[in-house]
Scaffold this motif. Structure first.
Motif, PDB file in Angstrom:
ATOM      1  N   MET A  18       0.804  -1.220   0.000  1.00 23.39           N
ATOM      2  CA  MET A  18       0.000   0.000   0.000  1.00 23.39           C
ATOM      3  C   MET A  18       0.840   1.274   0.000  1.00 23.39           C
ATOM      4  O   MET A  18       0.344   2.332  -0.387  1.00 23.39           O
ATOM      5  CB  MET A  18      -0.964  -0.026   1.181  1.00 23.39           C
ATOM      6  CG  MET A  18      -1.976  -1.152   1.061  1.00 23.39           C
ATOM      7  SD  MET A  18      -2.945  -1.410   2.558  1.00 23.39           S
ATOM      8  CE  MET A  18      -3.864   0.123   2.663  1.00 23.39           C
ATOM      9  N   ALA A  19       2.102   1.197   0.388  1.00 20.88           N
ATOM     10  CA  ALA A  19       2.978   2.378   0.392  1.00 20.88           C
ATOM     11  C   ALA A  19       3.156   2.959  -1.007  1.00 20.88           C
ATOM     12  O   ALA A  19       3.463   4.133  -1.157  1.00 20.88           O
ATOM     13  CB  ALA A  19       4.330   2.038   1.000  1.00 20.88           C
ATOM     14  N   SER A  20       2.941   2.153  -2.044  1.00 17.53           N
ATOM     15  CA  SER A  20       3.109   2.638  -3.415  1.00 17.53           C
ATOM     16  C   SER A  20       1.784   2.990  -4.090  1.00 17.53           C
ATOM     17  O   SER A  20       1.779   3.385  -5.251  1.00 17.53           O
ATOM     18  CB  SER A  20       3.844   1.584  -4.243  1.00 17.53           C
ATOM     19  OG  SER A  20       3.037   0.420  -4.378  1.00 17.53           O
ATOM     20  N   PHE A  21       0.670   2.850  -3.391  1.00 13.96           N
ATOM     21  CA  PHE A  21      -0.638   3.129  -3.994  1.00 13.96           C
ATOM     22  C   PHE A  21      -0.862   4.636  -4.146  1.00 13.96           C
ATOM     23  O   PHE A  21      -0.496   5.411  -3.254  1.00 13.96           O
ATOM     24  CB  PHE A  21      -1.771   2.568  -3.136  1.00 13.96           C
ATOM     25  CG  PHE A  21      -1.893   1.068  -3.123  1.00 13.96           C
ATOM     26  CD1 PHE A  21      -1.012   0.244  -3.797  1.00 13.96           C
ATOM     27  CD2 PHE A  21      -2.909   0.477  -2.410  1.00 13.96           C
ATOM     28  CE1 PHE A  21      -1.136  -1.131  -3.778  1.00 13.96           C
ATOM     29  CE2 PHE A  21      -3.061  -0.904  -2.377  1.00 13.96           C
ATOM     30  CZ  PHE A  21      -2.166  -1.709  -3.060  1.00 13.96           C
ATOM     31  N   PRO A  22      -1.478   5.058  -5.238  1.00 11.97           N
ATOM     32  CA  PRO A  22      -1.808   6.474  -5.390  1.00 11.97           C
ATOM     33  C   PRO A  22      -2.888   6.901  -4.392  1.00 11.97           C
ATOM     34  O   PRO A  22      -3.758   6.118  -4.030  1.00 11.97           O
ATOM     35  CB  PRO A  22      -2.316   6.590  -6.822  1.00 11.97           C
ATOM     36  CG  PRO A  22      -2.567   5.215  -7.297  1.00 11.97           C
ATOM     37  CD  PRO A  22      -1.842   4.271  -6.414  1.00 11.97           C
TER      38      PRO A  22
END
Length: 123
Positions: A18-22
């Motif tokens: 989730m750290a890379s989710f927009p």
């Protein structure tokens, strides 16, 4: 007999992803009756909720409101950008102070009306 996808298949990624989710901000999500609690889809949602909380705070969320999930069906997407036949579940929280909704998506959303936030979770 159920004609729905299994609840256990709605969130199919680890919390770390989730750290890379927009993340997006949108002001007018006022019907919260369709926001679902994360424990409806995950046996222990604590790591996912904490990942959402951290990302939302980093993006500018003030920390008020309850984190939940909002499903977008496939038919709301432009036909050339369907995420899957099952749609997509967004992480959502509505900030109390100004009513801004914060959304986190496992895919890039093709809606110009959303304000895209660009948190750098590495800093």
């Amino acid at each position: 007999m159920s004609y729905s996808v299994p609840a256990s298949s709605v969130i199919d990624y680890p919390a770390e992803a989730m750290a890379s989710f927009p993340i997006y901000a949108f002001e007018w999500i006022d019907n919260l009756h369709f926001i679902q609690p994360p424990d409806r889809f995950l046996p222990d949602p604590s790591a996912h909720v904490e990942a959402a909380r951290a990302a939302f705070l980093h993006a500018g969320w003030e920390g008020t409101g309850e984190i939940g999930l909002l499903w977008l069906p496939t038919f709301v997407f432009p036909m050339d950008s369907w995420p899957s036949w099952d749609g997509v579940a967004l992480w959502h929280v509505k900030q109390f102070e100004d009513g801004t909704s914060w959304l986190m998506s496992p895919i890039e959303l093709p809606f110009d009306v959303f304000v895209r936030c660009l948190p750098d979770l590495e800093s």
